[in-house]
Design a protein around this motif. Structure first.
Motif, PDB file in Angstrom:
ATOM      1  N   GLN A 160       0.834  -1.201   0.000  1.00  0.00           N
ATOM      2  CA  GLN A 160       0.000   0.000   0.000  1.00  0.00           C
ATOM      3  C   GLN A 160       0.866   1.247   0.000  1.00  0.00           C
ATOM      4  N   PHE A 161       2.113   1.113  -0.353  1.00  0.00           N
ATOM      5  CA  PHE A 161       3.063   2.210  -0.248  1.00  0.00           C
ATOM      6  C   PHE A 161       3.094   3.018  -1.548  1.00  0.00           C
ATOM      7  N   PHE A 162       2.283   4.075  -1.591  1.00  0.00           N
ATOM      8  CA  PHE A 162       2.125   4.876  -2.802  1.00  0.00           C
ATOM      9  C   PHE A 162       3.128   6.024  -2.868  1.00  0.00           C
ATOM     10  N   CYS A 175       0.663  -1.644  -6.587  1.00  0.00           N
ATOM     11  CA  CYS A 175       0.027  -1.342  -5.301  1.00  0.00           C
ATOM     12  C   CYS A 175      -1.414  -1.836  -5.210  1.00  0.00           C
ATOM     13  N   VAL A 176      -1.878  -1.973  -3.970  1.00  0.00           N
ATOM     14  CA  VAL A 176      -3.242  -2.413  -3.700  1.00  0.00           C
ATOM     15  C   VAL A 176      -3.863  -1.527  -2.622  1.00  0.00           C
ATOM     16  N   PHE A 177      -5.184  -1.563  -2.551  1.00  0.00           N
ATOM     17  CA  PHE A 177      -5.931  -0.989  -1.438  1.00  0.00           C
ATOM     18  C   PHE A 177      -6.357  -2.153  -0.546  1.00  0.00           C
ATOM     19  N   GLU A 186      -0.573   4.267   4.561  1.00  0.00           N
ATOM     20  CA  GLU A 186       0.441   3.426   3.956  1.00  0.00           C
ATOM     21  C   GLU A 186       1.185   2.550   4.959  1.00  0.00           C
ATOM     22  N   ASN A 187       0.844   2.627   6.220  1.00  0.00           N
ATOM     23  CA  ASN A 187       1.498   1.753   7.192  1.00  0.00           C
ATOM     24  C   ASN A 187       1.146   0.294   6.927  1.00  0.00           C
TER      25      ASN A 187
END
Length: 184
Positions: free
Chosen positions: A15-17, A29-31, A84-85
């Protein structure tokens, strides 16, 4: 006896955008969206593009998802980008409920497990794939989880004074389409 006051499973999905361009986010990336419900819950992992398939994490028999804990101190990500954690899916959270979360209102009552000498307990997470975002509700119903549907939607316009919450139950009305509802 021993009390298992906190038990969690790390959710190390990408989730690190930050510091990525849009093509990189779309490719890598994913949600990750948790749904914490007493007696169940699930975690939905969707590509940043929204394209299917969608990974669903469901509790195995004897397991419940009760909290979603950001791993702030364990994570090297900057604190201002909390989304993003890395997170931990909590199966028991009574220790946190009595400690650092004691001032917070729990969404699901924190639990623990007490094991006598020689006793064991099994926990698990089932991984299920929905073919698309639109098929998530049907997939949850097919795997025995209820689905809440909000009408007109999760956000009410200022001029609306009420909404309807429908509960779709698995195995009722054909494809799990049994509904009960009430206005709120």
């Amino acid at each position: 006896p021993i009390e298992v006051a906190d038990l969690g499973v790390s959710m190390p999905f990408n989730q690190f955008f930050a510091d990525k361009d849009l093509p990189d986010v779309a490719a890598k990336c994913v949600f990750v969206e948790p749904s914490l419900l007493a007696g169940g819950g699930y975690v939905q992992v969707t590509r940043a593009t929204g394209a299917g398939p969608v990974l669903l994490l469901l509790p195995s028999t004897g397991s419940e998802f009760e909290a979603w804990r950001p791993l702030r101190s364990e994570d090297a990500v900057r604190g201002e980008t909390m989304y993003e954690n890395t997170h931990q899916l909590m199966l028991h959270s009574r220790g946190f409920g009595l400690g650092e979360w004691k001032e917070a209102a729990a969404w699901v009552e924190p639990t623990s497990a007490v094991l006598a000498p020689g006793q064991s307990r099994t926990y698990g997470v089932r991984m299920v794939v929905a073919p698309s975002v639109r098929a998530v509700e049907a997939t949850l119903l097919a795997h025995g989880l209820p689905v809440l549907v909000l009408h007109p939607g999760p956000v009410l316009p200022l001029d609306h004074t009420n909404a309807t919450l429908l509960l779709r139950l698995p195995g009722r009305g054909g494809e799990g389409g049994g509904e009960g509802g009430g206005e709120g």
